[in-house]
Design a protein around this motif. Structure first.
Motif, short mmCIF file in Angstrom:
data_model
loop_
_atom_site.label_atom_id
_atom_site.label_comp_id
_atom_site.label_asym_id
_atom_site.label_seq_id
_atom_site.Cartn_x
_atom_site.Cartn_y
_atom_site.Cartn_z
N PHE A 1 -1.43 -15.61 -46.70
CA PHE A 1 -2.37 -16.07 -45.68
C PHE A 1 -2.72 -17.55 -45.86
O PHE A 1 -2.80 -18.30 -44.89
CB PHE A 1 -3.64 -15.23 -45.69
N LEU A 2 -2.95 -17.97 -47.08
CA LEU A 2 -3.32 -19.37 -47.30
C LEU A 2 -2.18 -20.31 -46.91
O LEU A 2 -2.43 -21.42 -46.40
CB LEU A 2 -3.72 -19.59 -48.76
N LEU B 1 -2.30 -20.72 -43.18
CA LEU B 1 -3.38 -21.60 -42.73
C LEU B 1 -3.04 -23.08 -42.87
O LEU B 1 -3.77 -23.93 -42.33
CB LEU B 1 -4.67 -21.27 -43.48
N ASN B 2 -1.98 -23.40 -43.58
CA ASN B 2 -1.55 -24.79 -43.67
C ASN B 2 -0.78 -25.24 -42.43
O ASN B 2 -0.52 -26.43 -42.25
CB ASN B 2 -0.67 -25.00 -44.91
N LYS B 3 -0.43 -24.28 -41.56
CA LYS B 3 0.25 -24.63 -40.32
C LYS B 3 -0.77 -25.13 -39.30
O LYS B 3 -1.93 -24.70 -39.30
CB LYS B 3 1.00 -23.43 -39.76
N LEU C 1 -7.38 -12.05 -44.44
CA LEU C 1 -8.49 -12.98 -44.65
C LEU C 1 -9.76 -12.22 -44.30
O LEU C 1 -9.86 -11.63 -43.22
CB LEU C 1 -8.34 -14.21 -43.76
N VAL C 2 -10.74 -12.20 -45.19
CA VAL C 2 -12.01 -11.50 -44.94
C VAL C 2 -13.08 -12.51 -44.57
O VAL C 2 -13.25 -13.54 -45.25
CB VAL C 2 -12.45 -10.68 -46.16
N LEU D 1 -11.44 -8.89 -55.73
CA LEU D 1 -10.13 -8.99 -55.10
C LEU D 1 -9.74 -10.45 -54.95
O LEU D 1 -10.57 -11.28 -54.56
CB LEU D 1 -10.19 -8.32 -53.72
N HIS D 2 -8.48 -10.75 -55.24
CA HIS D 2 -7.96 -12.10 -55.04
C HIS D 2 -7.50 -12.21 -53.60
O HIS D 2 -6.38 -11.83 -53.26
CB HIS D 2 -6.82 -12.38 -56.01
N ILE D 3 -8.38 -12.73 -52.74
CA ILE D 3 -8.12 -12.72 -51.31
C ILE D 3 -8.87 -13.89 -50.66
O ILE D 3 -9.96 -14.24 -51.10
CB ILE D 3 -8.58 -11.37 -50.70
N PRO D 4 -8.30 -14.53 -49.63
CA PRO D 4 -9.03 -15.61 -48.97
C PRO D 4 -10.22 -15.09 -48.17
O PRO D 4 -10.15 -13.99 -47.60
CB PRO D 4 -7.98 -16.25 -48.06
#
Length: 257
Positions: free
Chosen positions: A3-4, A7-9, A159-160, A175-178
Motif C-alpha cells: 500500500f505504501l 501511495l507514491n503514485k 490502509l486503516v 499490526l504493521h500496517i499504514p
C-alpha cells in the motif's frame, strides 16, 4: 506492490464506499464495480451487537436498509447498528433503497468477505473504522479488526483510517500496517507533532478544510494527504496540483480496464 508503494503514485482516485454511484454503497457489488475504475477502494466498518465486523457507514440502519419496513424490528428504534446482532443484520436488505425500481436486494457485507475479495482480486483497500466508542471499548474494536486482517493475511493491501484517532494509535502496536488520521472541521493543534504521536502515515481531510500551505507542510514532513469527497474534475486537478496524493470520489472514476 504494497500500500505504501501505491501511495507514491500521483493523482490516485479512491472509490468512496465502493463505486457507490453504480451500486449501493458498502456492498459487494459496489466493490466489484470499483475494479478498473479506481486506484483503491474505501469502505467503512463497525461491529454488530455481538462483535462481528460488518461493512456499514451510518450508525443507524435507516438510510441504507429496509429495517423500517420490518415490524419485527419496531422495538429497536432508532435502529442503531450496535443494537442488532449479526443474525438480525443478515435479515435486512442493503440494496433496494438504491434502485429506482426498488427490486434488487443486496446482502450484508462482512469485513471478512470484503478482505477476501480484495485479496483474491489483487486490490487495495482503505478501511475506515467508524467511531463506535459509545458501544465498545477501543481495544475491543481494534482487536476485532486486526484479527480479521491477520486471518486473511492481507495487511500489505490495507490502509486503516478513522476519525477516532485512539484506534490508530492502538492498531500500530498490534499490526504493521499504514494508517491515516481523518479530520473534518478543524486540524488538531500542533498538527505535525500530533500526527507523529499517533504514528500515522497519512492525513485525510475534508475538502473544505484543505489549503495549499497545509498540504505542502504535510508532504514535506513525509505524510501522505487524501481529500474527501471530490466529485468535480476541475477541483480534483486543483488538489493534485497542490500535492494531494489521493482523492475520495463518488463519481470521478477512471476508465474501466
Amino acid at each position: 506492490m504494497n500500500f505504501l508503494e501505491l501511495l507514491n503514485k500521483p493523482e490516485l482516485i479512491v472509490a468512496h464506499r465502493g463505486a457507490n454511484s453504480l451500486s449501493p454503497e458498502n456492498t459487494l457489488n459496489a466493490l466489484k464495480k470499483s475494479i478498473g475504475r479506481a486506484d483503491f477502494i474505501e469502505i467503512d466498518t463497525q461491529l454488530s451487537k455481538d462483535g462481528i465486523a460488518i461493512i456499514m457507514h451510518d450508525d443507524t440502519l435507516l438510510r441504507t436498509t429496509n429495517v423500517s419496513q420490518l415490524s419485527e424490528f419496531d422495538s429497536k428504534k432508532p435502529y442503531r447498528v450496535c443494537d442488532f446482532t449479526f443474525e438480525e443484520l443478515k435479515r435486512l436488505d442493503y440494496g433496494s433503497w438504491f434502485y429506482t425500481d426498488n427490486s434488487k436486494a443486496e446482502p450484508l457485507l462482512t469485513l471478512h468477505d470484503a478482505l477476501i475479495f480484495i485479496k483474491e482480486n489483487n486490490l487495495f483497500l482503505n478501511l475506515e473504522i467508524k467511531d463506535i466508542s459509545y458501544a465498545f471499548s477501543d481495544n475491543e474494536v481494534v482487536e476485532k479488526i486486526v484479527k480479521e486482517i491477520n486471518d486473511i493475511q492481507c495487511s500489505d493491501r490495507v490502509l486503516v483510517s478513522s476519525f477516532r484517532h485512539e484506534y490508530l494509535k492502538i492498531i500500530k502496536t498490534k499490526l504493521h500496517i499504514p494508517t491515516a488520521a481523518l479530520a473534518e472541521d478543524s486540524h488538531p493543534k500542533e498538527l505535525l507533532s500530533y500526527l507523529r504521536g499517533l504514528g500515522v502515515d497519512g492525513y485525510c481531510l475534508n475538502d473544505e478544510l484543505v489549503d495549499k500551505k497545509s498540504v505542502e507542510m504535510l508532504r514535506e514532513a513525509g505524510f501522505f494527504v487524501g481529500v474527501y469527497t471530490v466529485n468535480s474534475t476541475l477541483r480534483s486537478h486543483v488538489l493534485f496540483e497542490m500535492g494531494v496524493n489521493f482523492i475520495f470520489s463518488d463519481s470521478l472514476y477512471k476508465d474501466k480496464q
